[in-house]
Write a protein that holds these residues in place. Sequence first.
Motif: not given
Length: 233
Positions: A71-72, A91-97, A173-176, A224-233
């Motif tokens: 996650h980043v 493929a290196r990324f699980a999620s980005i915020t 998955p990207v959260q802007v 917000r970062i935590r929720a988004f990243a863990l949703h895409h863990a």
Amino acid sequence: MKPTILLLHGAMGSPATLEPLAELLAADFDVKTFAFAGHGGRGVSLATFTLPHFAEEVLSFLKAHETAPAHVFGYSMGGYAALLAAHQEPARFASITTLGTKLDWSPESATAETRFLDPEKMQAKVPAFVEQLRQRHAPADWAAVVRATASMMVVAGAAPPLAAADFATLQVPVQVLMGDGDLTAERGDASRILAEQLPQGHYTVLPNTPHPIERVDITDLASRIRAFALHHA
């Protein structure tokens, strides 16, 4: 084992500017960070002070330290570097915020961004900020960091590393996140329009939020970062 989250600072920033956020995320993530070339005391060179080079540094760090997708979180410039890196190796990324990341680069927007990046004017008008830069980037010359930042923006404006069509093909998955008072990253709706092209993108406007991360509600941001990243863990 906790999932990894890599925190990427913004232009003229350093990992120290993200320490309050790192502390809030440490309970749920293995938090990592590094200083981009030309920042945090690293040598300043126009050859490495570019968005493509910063994206290469993100990928190099992940290859050296992570075996699984990470996650980043990227603030401002760091967010753009993360998106550019993910476009190259998703493929290196699980999620980005991202927060306060300018997505739309053009000659006009670069001119708007760089008009205040004059060391002499900054010394006269914002001496306290200059002192922060001096301490943050020592032993490198803070003025060289400012000039290199301006050069980077001019180059990005002339030839955006991410074309408009690239956003529609970014399979991560990207959260802007964009502050409603952010006049640095968002002028008009251009960044929002690009963000909405992301196949797995989520665009959110944060209330009462300007551009400087020091003035952001860090507790809300961490949530917000935590929720988004863990949703895409």
